[in-house]
Design a protein around this motif. Structure first.
Motif, short mmCIF file in Angstrom:
data_model
loop_
_atom_site.label_atom_id
_atom_site.label_comp_id
_atom_site.label_asym_id
_atom_site.label_seq_id
_atom_site.Cartn_x
_atom_site.Cartn_y
_atom_site.Cartn_z
N LEU A 189 9.52 -0.60 6.00
CA LEU A 189 8.11 -0.96 6.13
C LEU A 189 7.41 -0.14 7.21
O LEU A 189 6.23 0.20 7.07
CB LEU A 189 7.98 -2.45 6.39
CG LEU A 189 8.50 -3.35 5.26
CD1 LEU A 189 8.31 -4.82 5.63
CD2 LEU A 189 7.84 -3.04 3.94
N CYS A 192 6.52 3.03 5.57
CA CYS A 192 5.30 2.86 4.78
C CYS A 192 4.06 2.94 5.67
O CYS A 192 3.07 3.61 5.33
CB CYS A 192 5.31 1.51 4.07
SG CYS A 192 6.55 1.34 2.76
N ARG A 193 4.10 2.25 6.79
CA ARG A 193 2.94 2.23 7.68
C ARG A 193 2.62 3.62 8.20
O ARG A 193 1.46 4.01 8.30
CB ARG A 193 3.19 1.26 8.84
CG ARG A 193 1.95 0.99 9.67
CD ARG A 193 2.18 -0.09 10.69
NE ARG A 193 3.09 0.34 11.75
CZ ARG A 193 3.36 -0.36 12.83
NH1 ARG A 193 2.83 -1.57 12.99
NH2 ARG A 193 4.19 0.09 13.75
N VAL A 196 0.97 5.62 5.30
CA VAL A 196 -0.40 5.17 5.05
C VAL A 196 -1.34 5.65 6.15
O VAL A 196 -2.47 6.07 5.88
CB VAL A 196 -0.44 3.64 4.88
CG1 VAL A 196 -1.88 3.12 4.90
CG2 VAL A 196 0.24 3.23 3.59
N LYS A 206 2.35 -4.01 7.84
CA LYS A 206 3.50 -3.44 7.14
C LYS A 206 3.52 -3.81 5.66
O LYS A 206 3.77 -2.96 4.80
CB LYS A 206 4.79 -3.91 7.82
CG LYS A 206 4.98 -3.34 9.21
CD LYS A 206 6.18 -3.96 9.91
CE LYS A 206 6.33 -3.44 11.32
NZ LYS A 206 7.42 -4.11 12.05
N ALA A 209 0.81 -1.99 3.80
CA ALA A 209 1.18 -0.58 3.65
C ALA A 209 2.20 -0.40 2.54
O ALA A 209 2.11 0.55 1.74
CB ALA A 209 1.72 -0.03 4.97
N ALA A 210 3.17 -1.31 2.45
CA ALA A 210 4.16 -1.23 1.38
C ALA A 210 3.49 -1.34 0.01
O ALA A 210 3.87 -0.63 -0.93
CB ALA A 210 5.21 -2.32 1.55
N ILE A 213 1.85 2.01 -0.84
CA ILE A 213 2.82 3.05 -1.23
C ILE A 213 3.42 2.74 -2.59
O ILE A 213 3.59 3.63 -3.43
CB ILE A 213 3.92 3.19 -0.16
CG1 ILE A 213 3.33 3.63 1.18
CG2 ILE A 213 4.98 4.19 -0.62
CD1 ILE A 213 2.62 4.96 1.15
N LEU A 224 10.62 -1.20 -2.16
CA LEU A 224 9.57 -1.74 -1.30
C LEU A 224 9.37 -3.23 -1.54
O LEU A 224 9.15 -4.00 -0.60
CB LEU A 224 8.27 -0.97 -1.51
CG LEU A 224 8.36 0.54 -1.25
CD1 LEU A 224 6.99 1.18 -1.36
CD2 LEU A 224 8.97 0.84 0.11
N ALA A 253 9.35 9.78 3.41
CA ALA A 253 8.31 9.43 4.37
C ALA A 253 8.21 10.47 5.48
O ALA A 253 7.11 10.88 5.88
CB ALA A 253 8.59 8.05 4.96
#
Length: 266
Positions: A189, A192-193, A196, A206, A209-210, A213, A224, A253
């Motif tokens: 997570l 992901c953040r 983003v 978090k 953001a997940a 994505i 995710l 990422a």
């Protein structure tokens, strides 16, 4: 006004009394040198999960604080003295001069971790500290911090320069790719953040953001979704995630962060 300024999450009910007491003790110890106390992290981003999340606090003080004040503050805020209702308290004290500069360093006067699920520490020297955690937190404080007392966080905590922020995001993704000492869901997570932020220039919670994505990169959707389900459990009940899939995602990422940094000249 940007999106981060427009969003105004409220302090969760489970934390209000506790944070009011944290503020009271900061003011009692630091006196007229106290400038600001702000909530950052999941509280500021509107995604605090009781039983899972830490409560993150940034304190800014003026120069001239007596030498004994910070050890005394750490002692007064220790979990054994003030039980933390969250997974833990991560409180960082900065001098106003350091907080007000767009630095890429750790720069703290006190880094306190305390609480039922955290290893106790009260660091008074930032030498050798992993600076990226603090750079990210200062960016969140500047953009989205909830001021609990004193001067607005946006006014007293500077936004790190873009090159310093990209450097911090690179280091954060590398840290999570290594995996040591971090829950798998949190590693995913946080990745992901970071992506983003690189794509939008905004800090997102978090889980949000997940979702962004997963919508943009369907091949990562099952991982995710599993990470979010695990994150919604209490920390001791976090699920194991497929290690190879986690590594693949974090490699992806990291590449996206590198691309964004290069595009921005960072």
């Amino acid at each position: 006004m940007n999106d981060d300024e427009e969003r105004r999450p409220v302090v969760p009910a489970e934390l209000r009394g506790y944070l009011a007491e944290v503020v009271r003790r900061v003011r009692a110890v630091c006196g007229e040198r106290a400038v600001s106390v702000a909530a950052v992290g999941s509280v500021a981003l509107g995604d605090y999960r009781h039983g899972r999340s830490d409560v993150d606090v940034v304190v800014v003080v003026e120069p001239g604080l007596p030498g004994a004040a910070l050890p005394e503050l750490a002692e007064r805020l220790a979990h054994r003295r003030l039980p933390c209702p969250a997974a833990g308290l991560e409180l960082v004290v900065y001098g106003a001069d350091a907080a007000g500069r767009p630095s890429g360093g750790a720069g703290y006067l006190l880094n306190l971790n305390t609480g039922p699920l955290l290893t106790e520490r009260a660091d008074l020297d930032d030498t050798g500290a992993a600076a990226f955690w603090f750079v990210v937190d200062r960016s969140i404080a500047h953009r989205a911090g909830i001021t609990l007392w004193g001067a607005p966080a946006r006014r007293v905590v500077a936004e790190p320069a873009p090159a310093e922020l990209f450097s911090a995001l690179r280091a954060a993704v590398r840290e999570h790719a290594d995996g040591t000492g971090h829950l798998a869901d949190n590693r995913v997570l946080n990745g992901c953040r970071a992506v983003v932020f690189c794509r939008t220039g905004r800090w997102r919670a978090k889980r949000a953001a997940a979702g962004e994505i997963a919508a943009a990169e369907p091949r990562f959707g099952p991982l995710l979704e599993a990470a979010v389900r695990s994150y919604e459990r209490p920390r001791p009940e976090a699920a194991a995630l497929p290690a190879a899939e986690v590594r693949t995602f974090l490699a992806w990422a990291g590449a996206r962060v590198e691309e964004a940094a290069a595009a921005a000249g960072g």
